[in-house]
Design an enzyme around this catalytic site. Sequence first.
Site, PDB file in Angstrom:
ATOM      1  N   GLY A 260     -69.846  40.566  17.916  1.00 28.95           N
ATOM      2  CA  GLY A 260     -69.531  40.585  16.495  1.00 28.95           C
ATOM      3  C   GLY A 260     -70.719  40.621  15.551  1.00 28.95           C
ATOM      4  O   GLY A 260     -70.561  40.371  14.352  1.00 28.95           O
ATOM      5  N   CYS A 372     -74.820  52.532  22.091  1.00 27.07           N
ATOM      6  CA  CYS A 372     -76.239  52.204  22.290  1.00 27.07           C
ATOM      7  C   CYS A 372     -76.749  53.014  23.488  1.00 27.07           C
ATOM      8  O   CYS A 372     -77.560  52.564  24.270  1.00 27.07           O
ATOM      9  CB  CYS A 372     -76.451  50.699  22.473  1.00 27.07           C
ATOM     10  SG  CYS A 372     -75.453  49.969  23.762  1.00 27.07           S
TER      11      CYS A 372
HETATM   12  C1  LIG Z   1     -71.270  47.841  22.755  1.00 27.70           C
HETATM   13  S1  LIG Z   1     -70.291  46.411  22.954  1.00 27.70           S
HETATM   14  C2  LIG Z   1     -69.969  45.995  21.290  1.00 27.70           C
HETATM   15  C3  LIG Z   1     -71.096  45.302  20.538  1.00 27.70           C
HETATM   16  C4  LIG Z   1     -70.668  44.821  19.180  1.00 27.70           C
HETATM   17  N1  LIG Z   1     -70.141  45.887  18.364  1.00 27.70           N
HETATM   18  C5  LIG Z   1     -71.797  44.137  18.415  1.00 27.70           C
HETATM   19  O1  LIG Z   1     -72.514  44.804  17.682  1.00 27.70           O
HETATM   20  O2  LIG Z   1     -71.941  42.910  18.543  1.00 27.70           O
HETATM   21  C6  LIG Z   1     -68.759  47.102  23.465  1.00 27.70           C
HETATM   22  C7  LIG Z   1     -67.585  46.165  23.455  1.00 27.70           C
HETATM   23  O3  LIG Z   1     -66.432  46.921  23.794  1.00 27.70           O
HETATM   24  C8  LIG Z   1     -65.496  46.042  24.381  1.00 27.70           C
HETATM   25  N2  LIG Z   1     -64.455  46.879  25.016  1.00 27.70           N
HETATM   26  C9  LIG Z   1     -64.498  47.548  26.189  1.00 27.70           C
HETATM   27  N3  LIG Z   1     -63.342  48.220  26.378  1.00 27.70           N
HETATM   28  C10 LIG Z   1     -62.563  47.987  25.296  1.00 27.70           C
HETATM   29  C11 LIG Z   1     -61.264  48.396  24.915  1.00 27.70           C
HETATM   30  N4  LIG Z   1     -60.522  49.208  25.675  1.00 27.70           N
HETATM   31  N5  LIG Z   1     -60.770  47.940  23.731  1.00 27.70           N
HETATM   32  C12 LIG Z   1     -61.495  47.108  22.954  1.00 27.70           C
HETATM   33  N6  LIG Z   1     -62.738  46.683  23.274  1.00 27.70           N
HETATM   34  C13 LIG Z   1     -63.264  47.130  24.431  1.00 27.70           C
HETATM   35  C14 LIG Z   1     -66.340  45.196  25.296  1.00 27.70           C
HETATM   36  O4  LIG Z   1     -65.693  43.972  25.577  1.00 27.70           O
HETATM   37  C15 LIG Z   1     -67.616  45.020  24.447  1.00 27.70           C
HETATM   38  O5  LIG Z   1     -67.549  43.813  23.745  1.00 27.70           O
END
Ligand SMILES: C[S@@+](CC[C@H](N)C(=O)[O-])C[C@H]1O[C@@H](n2cnc3c(N)ncnc32)[C@H](O)[C@@H]1O
Length: 437
Positions: A260, A372
Site C-alpha cells: 500500500g 516494476c
Molecule cells: C507489485 S505488488 C504491489 C505493490 C504495491 N502497489 C505498492 O506499491 O505497495 C503486486 C501485488 O499484486 C497482488 N496480486 C497478485 N495477484 C492479484 C490478483 N489477482 N488480484 C489482486 N491482487 C493481486 C499481490 O498480492 C501483490 O501485493
Amino acid sequence: MNPRAAAHRILGEVRGGAFSDRAASRILPAVDTADRGLALDIAFGCLRLRARLDARIRTFADRPLSRMDGAVRDWLRIGVYQLTELRIPDHAAVGETVAAARAALGRGRAGYVNAVLRALARSRGNDSGAAADPFPDPFPDPDADPVGHLCSWGSHPEWLVRRWLARWKLPDVRRLIEQQNRPPDVVVRMLSGDDPAPPDGVELTPVRGWPRSFRLEQGLPAMALSGLTAVIQDPAASAVVDYVGGRLAEPVLDVCAAPGTKTLGLAAGYGVSVVALDVSQRRLARLGAPAARLGLPVSAVVADARRLPVAEAGTVLADVPCTGTGVLGRRADARWRLEQRALDDLVALQREIVDACAAAVRPGGLLVYSTCSLEREENEEQVDAFLDRRPDYRREPPHSDGATLRSDCVTSRGDLFVRPWLTGTDGAYAARLRRIA
Ligand SMILES: C[S@@+](CC[C@H](N)C(=O)[O-])C[C@H]1O[C@@H](n2cnc3c(N)ncnc32)[C@H](O)[C@@H]1O
C-alpha cells in the site's frame, strides 16, 4: 545469535524454499541490534552474489559445489563474501566464520571450510597486502566473453543476461547488473512538500534528481519516519505515483495495492480517498498502521482484481504482479527463483487484471497500468495489445502537473520507463490509459 550463524540460518531457510525477506524477519530478532546489519549484509550479499562467490570457491575446492553438503557450501559463501566483498580483516573473516561453522557442523566439516577459506585468503594476500600464493582470476574476460562475465562476476542468470543484451547496449546492461548487485538504498519519500527534519540519530541526504526523496544514511527506517509525513519508497515507485497526475476522478481504486505504499502516495498527493484492493490479506494488513499514523483516508478490501467488487471507478491504478526484473537488487534471492516460463504466466494474469479494470473505469476515467519489470512483454507490449482489444481507450502522455518527472524517464510515446542504469534507482514502467467512450 552470532551474526554469521544468523546469516547461515537465513541462507538455509532460503535453500529450503523460504523467501529471503521473510526468513530474515523471522531470524533477525534473535540477533543483537548492533549485529543485525552485518547479518543481513552477509546473508543478502551471499544471495545476490552467489554466482560470483561460487566461481571463487570452485577455484579452491577439491570437489564440485553440487557435491558439497548445502550447509558447508553456505559457510563457504559466507566466508568468501566477507573476504572479498566486505572490509573485514582476513583473520576475523576466516576465524569468526570457521568458529561459527564449527559450532554448527562439528570439527570435521568446519576443517574443510577452514582449508578452503585459508587458501583463498593466501591467494589474495594477507592483511598487510602481500599475496602469499597468487591465483588467477576465475572470471571470463569481460570483452571476449561478456555473457560469461555477467553471469559469473555479474551473478545474474544467463537467460536474463542474454535477453537484456539482445535489447540494450553492453555498458547499459553492465550498469544495470552492477546496480542490482549493490545493497539497495533505503529512501524516505516525503508525502508533503516539506523538507524533512529528522529526529536525533537519523541522517538523511537528498537523492539527486528526485526532489522529495532522501536517502537514509544513518538510523532505522521506523525512527526516520517518526514525526515525518513520509513513507519508505524507492524513487522509481514514487515516479509511478507522480505519473498518475492531475486531478483524480473518484472513486479511486488501487488494485494490487499491498503493502500500500503507492496507495498512501495517491491519497496524500492528490487529496483523495483511495480504496486499496489486494488478493493477499496478509500483505494488505500492512497498510493499516501507516495509514493510521499519517491520518490518510484509505480503506482496504481483500479482492481478486480479475473480479472487481466495484461497478464503476473514476481512476484505477493497476500495479500488477510481475517478474520484478527492475527490483532484483531489492529482493536478494529473486533472480535465482525467476524462470523464463513464469513470464508467460504473469503476462496472462496481467492481461486478465487490466481487462477487468478497464471494464470498471467509466468513460472519461483514467486507468494507470504499472509494473516494476523491465521486460517488454509485461510493459509496452502488454499495453499495445490492450489498446488493440479496447479501442475505447487511448494512451495519454504525462499530465502537465507531472513537473517532478525526470525527462529521461518518459518514453517517446509518453509512457513512464525508469531505467536503473540511467537513474541509479529501481526500475519501473507505467502507461496512462484514458477511457474515451
Ligand atoms: C507489485 S505488488 C504491489 C505493490 C504495491 N502497489 C505498492 O506499491 O505497495 C503486486 C501485488 O499484486 C497482488 N496480486 C497478485 N495477484 C492479484 C490478483 N489477482 N488480484 C489482486 N491482487 C493481486 C499481490 O498480492 C501483490 O501485493
